[in-house]
Design a protein around this motif. Structure first.
Motif, mmCIF file in Angstrom:
data_model
loop_
_atom_site.group_PDB
_atom_site.id
_atom_site.type_symbol
_atom_site.label_atom_id
_atom_site.label_comp_id
_atom_site.label_asym_id
_atom_site.label_seq_id
_atom_site.Cartn_x
_atom_site.Cartn_y
_atom_site.Cartn_z
ATOM 1 N N THR A 275 0.737 -1.156 -0.034
ATOM 2 C CA THR A 275 -0.087 0.111 -0.080
ATOM 3 C C THR A 275 0.775 1.364 -0.010
ATOM 4 N N LEU A 282 1.125 6.769 -6.957
ATOM 5 C CA LEU A 282 0.246 7.502 -6.945
ATOM 6 C C LEU A 282 0.625 9.149 -6.850
ATOM 7 N N PRO A 347 -14.269 11.399 -8.959
ATOM 8 C CA PRO A 347 -13.159 10.349 -8.829
ATOM 9 C C PRO A 347 -12.263 10.627 -7.901
ATOM 10 N N SER A 464 -7.219 1.017 -1.644
ATOM 11 C CA SER A 464 -7.802 1.034 -2.905
ATOM 12 C C SER A 464 -7.788 2.261 -3.458
ATOM 13 N N ALA A 465 -7.748 3.324 -3.037
ATOM 14 C CA ALA A 465 -7.652 4.657 -3.590
ATOM 15 C C ALA A 465 -6.293 4.792 -4.410
ATOM 16 N N ALA A 467 -4.465 2.312 -5.688
ATOM 17 C CA ALA A 467 -4.319 1.402 -6.710
ATOM 18 C C ALA A 467 -5.502 1.633 -7.709
ATOM 19 N N HIS A 468 -6.517 2.445 -7.499
ATOM 20 C CA HIS A 468 -7.664 2.591 -8.382
ATOM 21 C C HIS A 468 -8.125 4.023 -8.315
ATOM 22 N N PRO A 469 -7.395 5.258 -8.462
ATOM 23 C CA PRO A 469 -7.765 6.434 -8.221
ATOM 24 C C PRO A 469 -8.794 6.862 -9.381
ATOM 25 N N SER A 470 -9.145 6.163 -10.189
ATOM 26 C CA SER A 470 -10.260 6.605 -11.103
ATOM 27 C C SER A 470 -11.607 6.303 -10.473
ATOM 28 N N ARG A 471 -11.778 5.481 -9.569
ATOM 29 C CA ARG A 471 -12.976 5.256 -8.790
ATOM 30 C C ARG A 471 -13.538 6.309 -7.826
ATOM 31 N N GLU A 475 -17.798 4.783 -4.687
ATOM 32 C CA GLU A 475 -17.319 3.236 -4.685
ATOM 33 C C GLU A 475 -16.293 2.955 -3.679
ATOM 34 N N LEU A 476 -15.172 3.740 -3.409
ATOM 35 C CA LEU A 476 -14.176 3.488 -2.330
ATOM 36 C C LEU A 476 -14.685 3.334 -1.187
#
Length: 601
Positions: A275, A282, A347, A464-465, A467-471, A475-476
């Motif tokens: 993490t 990021l 996002p 999660s944020a 790894a997936h900043p477009s979410r 959703e997060l």
């Protein structure tokens, strides 16, 4: 919508931070006129007010530190080293007096420091004596702001306990204290008969201090007195905080009590290295800092947990950009109130970009003291929570200079008890190997299990944020299992408008006196006996003025905390009446007859 600016907010943030870190500081703090009264700094005034409100119950205002000393300890040298530290730093020899409504610093002359070993039988007795010592209250009108005791379990086994009041201490100060005490101890060991602080400082090769904390406080006050000096910063914060909620209504395990407690707990989690690496990636990809990513994730979590998308979170800064402040022990920390609008369908990458812009603006206005900001915003106060900011975030490295005495093994001991100043504080600590997350919390509000669950939720959201900043934020947080999101026991946001509804007129001379003083201080019209000081626009500063006026009128000493504990007009008048009768009997001509000095409230 993705930000389309040529330079991302993250780039701007990093550029700003690099610029402020690389820019050579300019000496600007002149020496204060020591023949004139020395005013306290804004931060000191805030601490003094906090103690006045809490009385002796708020242990979060003190900082106890314990050290196990194993080996041949030179007690006389250690006492001489303590004396030299106090001689070098005037703030540790300072006490405070209130004169004409202004808090003044009074500096005592250096003196010998007594440190006599106290024999203890075993670990149980040590723990009891150590706890009792750290719980002793400070009298800010008389006491030095650093005290110490030395306990002896065996000839080569001692425990040193040093207790600072936060009005003269912060985390940076402890780094200075450890370095200087070690150097001065070594000097005193090498010169057994010498106790002169100047000689020890010379031998220890400690540079002469260019200024002292009272000089800094005088310089800061002079800036504040110049109405144009902070105008731009005040305009910025007024615009950012206009209409901001006065309270972050976190879902607590118990109803918020009317008076804030400082008894706290702490949970700790280690950020998984995967993490931590993703957070770094990021930050690099968006041209921002790791802290911006960590802070944005925490704000998103707070919004989901509280159900409050408009929130204010404080970040603490060292506030030592001036070269004169770097080597000083003292209370310099500032708080920046960061307001966030968490849009659930945004996002995370876009929210991070906005967070970066907010941090840029905040850092640009870090020179405005938080206590001065609260004063200028004229916010209502509550004894149940801190104004504007109840949740803070602090990021720092592990102490790089733990105390190390020559010939003695030093082990830093954890505190016997934990005291906290905020409802919740997130500490992000970077060590040699890991990033650790500490959550300190008020135990009168939260169970340990709740905060432990919150810490785990934060790690999941951060992972999660990153790894997936477009979410989106929704959703997060939906996939993070935010703890107790439906629990709502925190008190509602207090009203800020003056009370104007018709009520019963004050009855009797004491109620009339209270109403007259309140109206004069608050600049309000006639008040009814059901009025509440803080719902009429009262602030901590206004409460100080009311306490001073009532003290003058009654001849009693009325502490500021009396206004907080008896904030209703009729209730305060009833309390004052009882004090007057107790001190001098029922006065023949009303409360304006002096009841005699020395009575407490």
């Amino acid at each position: 919508m993705t930000d389309q600016q040529p330079a991302s907010p993250g780039d701007l943030l990093q550029t700003w931070l690099d610029h402020t870190e690389d820019a050579p500081p300019t000496a600007v703090v002149p020496l204060a006129d020591r023949t004139a009264p020395l005013r306290a700094s804004h931060a000191q005034q805030g601490m003094w007010l906090a103690q006045e409100v809490a009385g002796d119950d708020d242990r979060a205002l003190t900082a106890p530190h314990g050290y196990r000393l194993t080996g041949p300890l030179d007690v006389d040298a250690l006492a001489a080293a303590f004396g030299a530290v106090l001689a070098r730093h005037e703030v540790l020899r300072t006490h405070f007096t209130l004169e004409q409504g202004q808090l003044r610093q009074v500096i005592a002359a250096p003196s010998a420091f007594a440190l006599v070993p106290e024999e203890v039988a075993d670990e149980a007795e040590l723990a009891e004596m150590r706890r009792a010592f750290t719980r002793e209250p400070f009298d800010l009108a008389r006491d030095p702001l650093l005290r110490a005791r030395l306990f002896r379990l065996a000839p080569d086994d001692h425990v040193l306990v040093a207790v600072f009041h936060h009005i003269a201490n912060d985390g940076w100060s402890m780094d200075i204290f450890h370095r200087e005490l070690a150097a001065l101890y070594a000097a005193a060991v090498s010169l057994p008969s010498v106790t002169d602080p100047d000689v020890l400082a010379d031998v220890a090769e400690l540079p002469e201090l260019a200024a002292q904390y009272p000089d800094y406080a005088a310089w800061q006050r002079a800036l504040a007195d110049d109405e144009g000096e902070h105008e731009a910063a005040l305009d910025h914060w007024r615009a950012r905080l206009s209409g901001a909620p006065a309270l972050l209504s976190l879902p607590t395990d118990r109803p918020r009590p009317p008076f804030r407690s400082s008894i706290g707990g702490r949970v700790e989690h280690v950020v998984p290295r995967a993490t931590s690496a993703a957070v770094g990636d990021l930050a690099l990809a968006q041209g921002t800092t790791r802290f911006a990513v960590q802070f944005a994730a925490f704000q998103a979590l707070l919004a989901a947990w509280s159900g409050q998308n408009d929130l204010v979170t404080g970040i603490t800064t060292a506030n030592r950009a001036l070269p004169e402040t770097e080597p000083l022990i003292g209370f310099f920390v500032n708080v920046l109130p960061i307001r966030a609008a968490c849009t659930p369908d945004e996002p995370f990458a876009d929210f991070l970009a906005r967070t970066g812009r907010g941090l840029i603006d905040a850092y640009k206005h870090d020179d405005l003291p938080f206590e001065l900001l609260l004063e200028k915003l004229d916010l209502p106060r509550s004894a149940g929570h801190n104004p504007l900011v109840q949740v803070t975030v602090a990021s720092h490295e592990e102490l790089t200079t733990p105390m190390a005495l020559p010939g003695v093994t030093v082990e830093h001991l954890p505190p016997e008890d934990l005291d906290v100043q905020e409802d919740l504080t997130l500490y992000l600590t970077s060590g040699d190997q890991d990033v650790r997350v500490h959550l300190a919390f008020r135990t009168d509000l939260f169970d340990r299990s709740t905060i432990d669950e919150l810490g785990r939720a934060y790690l999941r959201l951060l992972d999660s944020a990153a790894a997936h900043p477009s979410r989106t934020l929704r959703e997060l947080t939906d996939g993070t299992a935010v703890p107790g999101a439906t629990r709502r026991t925190g008190e509602p946001v207090p009203g800020t408008a003056p009370e104007t509804a018709a009520g019963t007129a004050p009855k009797g001379p004491v109620e009339e006196l209270v109403a007259e003083v309140w109206s004069a201080v608050l600049g309000s019209g006639p008040l009814h006996r059901e009025a509440n000081f803080f719902l009429c626009g009262g602030t901590s500063l206004a409460a100080t003025r009311v306490a001073n006026r009532l003290s003058e009128e009654t001849g009693l000493r009325i502490p500021v905390r009396t206004i907080f504990k008896h904030s209703g007009l009729a209730a305060l008048a009833e309390h004052l009446t009882a004090l007057i009768r107790e001190a001098a009997g029922p006065p023949a001509d009303g409360p304006r007859t002096a009841a005699g000095p020395g009575a407490g409230a």
